[in-house]
Design a protein around this motif. Structure first.
Motif, PDB file in Angstrom:
ATOM      1  N   ASN A   1       0.827  -1.201   0.000  1.00 56.22           N
ATOM      2  CA  ASN A   1       0.000   0.000   0.000  1.00 56.22           C
ATOM      3  C   ASN A   1       0.869   1.262   0.000  1.00 56.22           C
ATOM      4  OD1 ASN A   1      -1.725   2.216   1.080  1.00 56.22           O
ATOM      5  ND2 ASN A   1      -3.236   0.561   1.235  1.00 56.22           N
ATOM      6  N   LYS A   2       0.779   2.045  -1.078  1.00 52.75           N
ATOM      7  CA  LYS A   2       1.634   3.237  -1.221  1.00 52.75           C
ATOM      8  C   LYS A   2       1.312   4.295  -0.165  1.00 52.75           C
ATOM      9  CE  LYS A   2       2.182   2.901  -6.275  1.00 52.75           C
ATOM     10  NZ  LYS A   2       1.878   3.578  -7.555  1.00 52.75           N
ATOM     11  N   GLU A   3       0.030   4.515   0.093  1.00 51.62           N
ATOM     12  CA  GLU A   3      -0.366   5.551   1.056  1.00 51.62           C
ATOM     13  C   GLU A   3       0.142   5.213   2.447  1.00 51.62           C
ATOM     14  OE1 GLU A   3      -4.451   7.505   2.969  1.00 51.62           O
ATOM     15  OE2 GLU A   3      -4.578   6.148   1.241  1.00 51.62           O
ATOM     16  N   MET A   4      -0.008   3.933   2.839  1.00 49.70           N
ATOM     17  CA  MET A   4       0.457   3.518   4.156  1.00 49.70           C
ATOM     18  C   MET A   4       1.979   3.600   4.260  1.00 49.70           C
ATOM     19  SD  MET A   4      -2.158   2.734   6.107  1.00 49.70           S
ATOM     20  CE  MET A   4      -2.916   4.197   5.389  1.00 49.70           C
ATOM     21  N   ALA A   5       2.662   3.204   3.193  1.00 47.74           N
ATOM     22  CA  ALA A   5       4.126   3.267   3.200  1.00 47.74           C
ATOM     23  C   ALA A   5       4.599   4.705   3.350  1.00 47.74           C
ATOM     24  CB  ALA A   5       4.673   2.654   1.913  1.00 47.74           C
ATOM     25  N   ASP A   6       3.933   5.622   2.676  1.00 44.07           N
ATOM     26  CA  ASP A   6       4.294   7.033   2.767  1.00 44.07           C
ATOM     27  C   ASP A   6       4.019   7.579   4.166  1.00 44.07           C
ATOM     28  OD1 ASP A   6       5.084   9.594   1.437  1.00 44.07           O
ATOM     29  OD2 ASP A   6       3.025  10.144   1.958  1.00 44.07           O
ATOM     30  N   LYS A   7       2.889   7.159   4.716  1.00 43.81           N
ATOM     31  CA  LYS A   7       2.487   7.645   6.043  1.00 43.81           C
ATOM     32  C   LYS A   7       3.480   7.219   7.121  1.00 43.81           C
ATOM     33  CE  LYS A   7      -1.427   7.600   9.276  1.00 43.81           C
ATOM     34  NZ  LYS A   7      -2.850   7.172   9.475  1.00 43.81           N
ATOM     35  N   TYR A   8       4.013   6.009   7.001  1.00 47.54           N
ATOM     36  CA  TYR A   8       4.911   5.484   8.032  1.00 47.54           C
ATOM     37  C   TYR A   8       6.384   5.504   7.599  1.00 47.54           C
ATOM     38  CZ  TYR A   8       0.683   4.188  10.482  1.00 47.54           C
ATOM     39  OH  TYR A   8      -0.539   4.249  11.143  1.00 47.54           O
ATOM     40  N   TYR A   9       6.664   6.341   6.603  1.00 44.70           N
ATOM     41  CA  TYR A   9       8.041   6.607   6.175  1.00 44.70           C
ATOM     42  C   TYR A   9       8.794   5.325   5.784  1.00 44.70           C
ATOM     43  CZ  TYR A   9       6.828  10.944   8.520  1.00 44.70           C
ATOM     44  OH  TYR A   9       6.184  12.088   8.910  1.00 44.70           O
TER      45      TYR A   9
ATOM     46  N   GLU B   1      -4.146   1.298  12.275  1.00 43.79           N
ATOM     47  CA  GLU B   1      -5.096   1.519  11.189  1.00 43.79           C
ATOM     48  C   GLU B   1      -6.264   0.544  11.268  1.00 43.79           C
ATOM     49  OE1 GLU B   1      -4.701   4.063   9.223  1.00 43.79           O
ATOM     50  OE2 GLU B   1      -2.647   4.590   9.809  1.00 43.79           O
ATOM     51  N   SER B   2      -7.340   0.877  10.558  1.00 38.87           N
ATOM     52  CA  SER B   2      -8.526   0.020  10.549  1.00 38.87           C
ATOM     53  C   SER B   2      -8.507  -1.005   9.412  1.00 38.87           C
ATOM     54  CB  SER B   2      -9.790   0.875  10.419  1.00 38.87           C
ATOM     55  OG  SER B   2      -9.756   1.639   9.220  1.00 38.87           O
ATOM     56  N   ILE B   3      -7.623  -0.818   8.427  1.00 39.44           N
ATOM     57  CA  ILE B   3      -7.576  -1.768   7.319  1.00 39.44           C
ATOM     58  C   ILE B   3      -6.773  -2.998   7.722  1.00 39.44           C
ATOM     59  CG2 ILE B   3      -7.722   0.098   5.618  1.00 39.44           C
ATOM     60  CD1 ILE B   3      -4.745  -0.380   5.010  1.00 39.44           C
ATOM     61  N   ALA B   4      -6.972  -4.110   6.986  1.00 40.66           N
ATOM     62  CA  ALA B   4      -6.229  -5.337   7.272  1.00 40.66           C
ATOM     63  C   ALA B   4      -4.756  -5.142   6.897  1.00 40.66           C
ATOM     64  CB  ALA B   4      -6.805  -6.500   6.479  1.00 40.66           C
ATOM     65  N   PRO B   5      -3.837  -5.408   7.802  1.00 42.17           N
ATOM     66  CA  PRO B   5      -2.416  -5.262   7.469  1.00 42.17           C
ATOM     67  C   PRO B   5      -1.978  -6.210   6.346  1.00 42.17           C
ATOM     68  CG  PRO B   5      -2.733  -5.330   9.842  1.00 42.17           C
ATOM     69  CD  PRO B   5      -4.039  -5.722   9.229  1.00 42.17           C
ATOM     70  N   VAL B   6      -2.508  -7.440   6.368  1.00 41.32           N
ATOM     71  CA  VAL B   6      -2.149  -8.451   5.360  1.00 41.32           C
ATOM     72  C   VAL B   6      -3.439  -9.077   4.844  1.00 41.32           C
ATOM     73  CG1 VAL B   6      -0.902 -10.605   4.920  1.00 41.32           C
ATOM     74  CG2 VAL B   6       0.057  -8.911   6.490  1.00 41.32           C
ATOM     75  N   LEU B   7      -3.513  -9.249   3.535  1.00 35.40           N
ATOM     76  CA  LEU B   7      -4.745  -9.776   2.945  1.00 35.40           C
ATOM     77  C   LEU B   7      -5.014 -11.208   3.377  1.00 35.40           C
ATOM     78  CD1 LEU B   7      -7.080  -9.172   1.003  1.00 35.40           C
ATOM     79  CD2 LEU B   7      -5.661 -10.102  -0.846  1.00 35.40           C
TER      80      LEU B   7
ATOM     81  N   PHE C   1      -4.767 -10.735   9.535  1.00 34.77           N
ATOM     82  CA  PHE C   1      -5.260 -11.144   8.224  1.00 34.77           C
ATOM     83  C   PHE C   1      -6.681 -10.630   8.022  1.00 34.77           C
ATOM     84  CE2 PHE C   1      -2.381 -14.956   9.027  1.00 34.77           C
ATOM     85  CZ  PHE C   1      -1.359 -14.469   8.214  1.00 34.77           C
ATOM     86  N   ALA C   2      -7.041 -10.331   6.788  1.00 32.04           N
ATOM     87  CA  ALA C   2      -8.402  -9.865   6.481  1.00 32.04           C
ATOM     88  C   ALA C   2      -9.400 -10.980   6.772  1.00 32.04           C
ATOM     89  CB  ALA C   2      -8.500  -9.454   5.016  1.00 32.04           C
ATOM     90  N   GLU C   3     -10.558 -10.626   7.331  1.00 28.63           N
ATOM     91  CA  GLU C   3     -11.576 -11.622   7.657  1.00 28.63           C
ATOM     92  C   GLU C   3     -12.183 -12.231   6.398  1.00 28.63           C
ATOM     93  OE1 GLU C   3     -14.486  -9.995  10.259  1.00 28.63           O
ATOM     94  OE2 GLU C   3     -13.059  -9.566  11.871  1.00 28.63           O
ATOM     95  N   ASP C   4     -12.346 -11.423   5.356  1.00 31.78           N
ATOM     96  CA  ASP C   4     -12.939 -11.887   4.100  1.00 31.78           C
ATOM     97  C   ASP C   4     -12.043 -11.436   2.946  1.00 31.78           C
ATOM     98  OD1 ASP C   4     -14.534 -12.747   2.061  1.00 31.78           O
ATOM     99  OD2 ASP C   4     -16.146 -11.303   2.381  1.00 31.78           O
ATOM    100  N   PRO C   5     -10.947 -12.176   2.696  1.00 33.05           N
ATOM    101  CA  PRO C   5      -9.961 -11.728   1.702  1.00 33.05           C
ATOM    102  C   PRO C   5     -10.540 -11.479   0.312  1.00 33.05           C
ATOM    103  CG  PRO C   5      -9.103 -13.560   2.991  1.00 33.05           C
ATOM    104  CD  PRO C   5     -10.554 -13.430   3.343  1.00 33.05           C
ATOM    105  N   GLU C   6     -11.485 -12.308  -0.128  1.00 29.64           N
ATOM    106  CA  GLU C   6     -12.008 -12.182  -1.488  1.00 29.64           C
ATOM    107  C   GLU C   6     -12.761 -10.874  -1.701  1.00 29.64           C
ATOM    108  OE1 GLU C   6     -14.242 -15.549  -2.700  1.00 29.64           O
ATOM    109  OE2 GLU C   6     -12.566 -16.953  -2.492  1.00 29.64           O
ATOM    110  N   ASN C   7     -13.295 -10.316  -0.637  1.00 30.87           N
ATOM    111  CA  ASN C   7     -14.078  -9.085  -0.763  1.00 30.87           C
ATOM    112  C   ASN C   7     -13.420  -7.894  -0.081  1.00 30.87           C
ATOM    113  OD1 ASN C   7     -16.385 -10.259  -2.175  1.00 30.87           O
ATOM    114  ND2 ASN C   7     -16.743 -11.379  -0.264  1.00 30.87           N
ATOM    115  N   THR C   8     -12.129  -8.009   0.198  1.00 26.54           N
ATOM    116  CA  THR C   8     -11.397  -6.919   0.841  1.00 26.54           C
ATOM    117  C   THR C   8     -10.629  -6.126  -0.213  1.00 26.54           C
ATOM    118  OG1 THR C   8     -11.159  -8.165   2.898  1.00 26.54           O
ATOM    119  CG2 THR C   8      -9.632  -6.340   2.541  1.00 26.54           C
TER     120      THR C   8
END
Length: 735
Positions: free
Chosen positions: A226-234, A257-263, A457-464
């Motif tokens: 994730n480019k935005e997250m990488a930029d945010k955390y340098y 963050e609220s998003i799943a760190p790993v799919l 891990f994302a709870e529902d990877p196919e729809n994340t």
């Protein structure tokens, strides 16, 4: 009279102008081609094809007529199509090639020479071309019948068959023709490394004797960050190459963050597990037994026990020797010490009769019931749950059959491994080591374990849709769709293996009448959509049609061919059963953009599998080594999977690496045997075991790997005690 003639000439000129205006585009495209073809001698070649079902005479004639409209107009070549189903094709092909070879041998003075158009004699070119008159009074070229003993284009499958025909002199080398400028359009439609790898050694050189069919060869494996997250955390994205490199970013996202760190979880990528090459076909039959019955089925073999299994409380007791040996262990009974021992890989298990403990490599484990020696029946009995656990198997009760079922544990990974980097390919020097000594393996597994512990891990990877990091597989186009939001790190490219090269190909025999015409027909089949689909589906309006929405629809089952056995699979029309996007993705992975114009952003990044050809050589590895390494691997995979935390897993990797480094047998099979003690031998050298995995691996690799050369390098070291730098000599190994 003169005025009438002038008027008539003007009218004719006007009509001619209108006529040429109406077809000017086509005339510009085909005029030069037609001019060239008008000077050619009519030639007839035959082409041998494999059909899915028998092709009747009427269908064959219709397909042949449609195909020849193209070949005669373009090349002044008629093609006799010969269709055979696969169950008869190769036997009939063998018989006819043998007959053609014999005919050529018996008719050396009259047999047609193998010629190309450029090699035709002046006499042949100047010979008056015969014509026939059709029902409309038009004069058409008369095509000759195929000569006796003539065989031109044949379909082949399998490296062994190709090598046999080459060694028997039945195929023509296509090397020179394929490397010519005339063959560029054909080369551009075939995966380049397939043409490179398909060469067969015949004497002092390797040459191409066949043309591989162009089929799907695989996907990319890539990591999205994730480019935005990488930029945010340098996070410097240029420093990220592996999943383990994302550890800090994953933790930051997981904690803030609220998003799943790993799919989703994925196994380590780019790993070659060497036991995969030696994997036997898995038997579908497990080991089954019932309480109170002396009849058992041991993985497909019926056996009779001296003592029937029985239950005491929650524990099932079984005769140890039969069950342990079926699971691959060696059994021994020591009367003096009343001890039954099992040897399984590096595991030494001891049961003392009457005791409720067992020792595994001198470490004690409690048993649910005491193991004991049955004096009356001379059978040692032990708890089945412990026996299966220690021998890398599982036992469960099946209520439907009222039997217990034992299955051997199946692991997707094993300890004997190599790591294939993203840019590694055939010819690059590789190493065979313990998986626990490969950082890309151990660091990946530890980080995945941390993600599982923390619920990252994302709870529902196919729809994340939003996530921090993901490892996916797919086509070039699918991968490119993520480019706006995610940094794309390619972990592995589509790879070409032996099946991709040799399973489906065409060759020109040594009994052809004209190699140039044969190659023109093959080029047409590989590059021309209309020609490909006539051979693939037959005649439009008879065997297939397009509906109102332009969708291809089969309307007759009289003509059925396998797309993968007819040149360029990507030229075929697709029906409603094939996802257009999936087919477009397949094209983009396998063909250059020049073939598909702007339709697909294609690539030529696919590469040859780093261990291309090694699976054949692997059969030379001794069965004894495979058996022992499998047992050893099962033990360590069992221990790895038993780790409950990432800290425990990381500690296990260190321990396992150290243990295997000291395990002489394992080090020997990977090429690191201990140095022989000269004082401990009688002067005779032990014969080298050429059946170890490392010996076979090295014998395969040395001819293709770059040589390691020792060179002397001058190193300048500033010496604090001297005003003048001291130059030291050191030796380095370079490739």
């Amino acid at each position: 009279m003169r005025r009438k003639l002038i008027c008539l000439m003007l009218c004719l000129l006007a009509l001619m102008t209108l006529a040429f205006t109406g077809c000017s585009g086509e005339a510009e495209e085909t005029g030069e081609e037609e001019k060239q073809q008008s000077a050619r001698t009519p030639v007839t070649v035959n082409m041998w094809l494999v059909s899915e079902k028998e092709v009747d005479a009427e269908t064959e004639a219709l397909v042949e007529e449609a195909f020849n409209k193209l070949t005669q107009a373009k090349f002044t070549t008629k093609v006799d199509l010969i269709f055979l189903t696969e169950d008869e094709y190769f036997d009939v092909l063998d018989e006819n090639l043998a007959a053609a070879a014999q005919y050529k041998l018996n008719n050396t003075t009259t047999f047609l020479p193998v010629i190309g158009d450029a090699e035709e004699t002046t006499e042949a070119v100047e010979t008056t071309v015969e014509t026939v008159t059709n029902e409309l009074g038009q004069h058409l070229l008369k095509y000759p019948d195929a000569e006796e003993g003539q065989m031109d284009i044949i379909f082949l499958s399998g490296e062994d068959l190709l090598e046999r025909y080459v060694s028997e002199g039945k195929l023509l080398s296509l090397e020179e023709k394929l490397n010519s400028s005339d063959a560029k359009v054909l080369r551009d439609c075939i995966y380049p490394s397939a043409l490179k790898q398909i060469r067969i050694s015949n004497g002092s050189s390797s040459q191409a004797y066949s043309i591989p069919n162009n089929n799907v060869i695989g996907d990319y494996t890539y990591m999205l960050v994730n480019k935005e997250m990488a930029d945010k955390y340098y996070i410097d994205l240029t420093e990220i190459e592996t999943f383990a490199d994302c550890a800090a970013l994953i933790a930051d996202i997981g904690n803030n963050e609220s998003i799943a760190p790993v799919l989703a979880y994925t196994d380590p990528v780019n790993m070659q597990y060497w036991l995969d090459f030696a994997a036997e076909e898995k038997t579908t039959a497990p080991f089954t037994f019932a309480i109170g019955s002396t009849e058992v089925n041991a993985f497909g073999a019926n056996k009779k026990l001296l003592v029937a299994p029985y239950a005491t409380g929650d524990t099932v007791m079984v005769p140890l020797q039969v069950f342990a040996e079926a699971l691959g262990a060696r059994y021994n009974w020591n009367v003096k010490s009343a001890t039954a021992t099992l040897t399984y890989g590096s595991r030494k298990v001891a049961f003392v009769s009457g005791e409720k403990v067992a020792t595994v490599n001198n470490e004690e484990y409690a048993l649910s019931q005491a193991a004991f020696f049955d004096e009356e029946n001379a059978v040692f009995m032990a708890p089945i749950d412990f026996v299966t656990d220690i021998l890398c198997a599982s036992v469960a009760f099946d209520e439907a059959s009222d039997k217990y079922v034992i299955t051997k544990n199946d692991y997707s990974m094993s300890i004997l491994a190599s790591y294939i980097g993203a840019n590694d390919a055939y010819g690059d020097r590789m190493e065979m080591v313990s998986a626990f000594d490969i950082p890309e393996f151990t660091e990946h597994m530890v980080l995945m374990s941390q993600c599982a512990e923390n619920g990252w891990f994302a709870e529902d990877p196919e729809n994340t849709e939003d996530f921090g990091v993901a490892i996916l597989s797919g086509s070039y186009d699918t991968m490119a769709q993520y480019a706006d939001k995610y940094e794309i790190k390619i972990l592995s490219y589509p790879v070409l293996d032996e099946a991709d090269v040799y399973d489906s190909m065409f060759a020109v025999t040594n009994y052809t009448v004209n190699i140039d015409r044969a190659l023109e027909i093959l080029t047409l089949m590989y590059t021309n959509t209309e020609a490909k689909n006539i051979l693939q589906y037959g005649v439009e309006g008879v065997h297939y049609e397009f509906d109102d929405e332009g969708q291809f629809v089969v309307i007759s089952d009289k003509y059925c061919m396998d797309n993968n056995k007819l040149g360029n699979a990507f030229l075929a029309y697709t029906d409603d059963k094939v996802d257009p996007e999936t087919w477009a993705d397949a094209k983009s992975n396998n063909l250059p953009a020049s073939v598909w114009s702007d339709e697909i952003a294609a690539n030529l990044e696919s590469r040859v599998y780093a261990f291309y050809g090694l699976d054949d050589a692997w059969s030379s590895v001794g069965a004894n080594h495979i058996t022992e390494i499998t047992k050893l691997s099962n033990i360590y995979m069992d221990r790895m999977e038993a780790c409950k935390t990432s800290v425990e897993l990381a500690e296990f990797f260190k321990t396992a690496s150290a243990e295997l480094a000291e395990y002489v047998y394992f080090q020997t099979v990977i090429g690191n045997p201990p140095e022989a003690d000269p004082d401990a031998t009688d002067g005779e050298e032990e014969e080298e075991d050429l059946s170890t995995p490392f010996a076979v691996f090295s014998a395969w690799g040395e001819p293709i790997w770059p040589e390691k050369v020792e060179v002397t390098v001058a190193v300048t070291e500033a010496v604090a005690t001297s005003e003048v730098p001291e130059v030291l000599e050191t030796t380095a190994v370079v490739e």
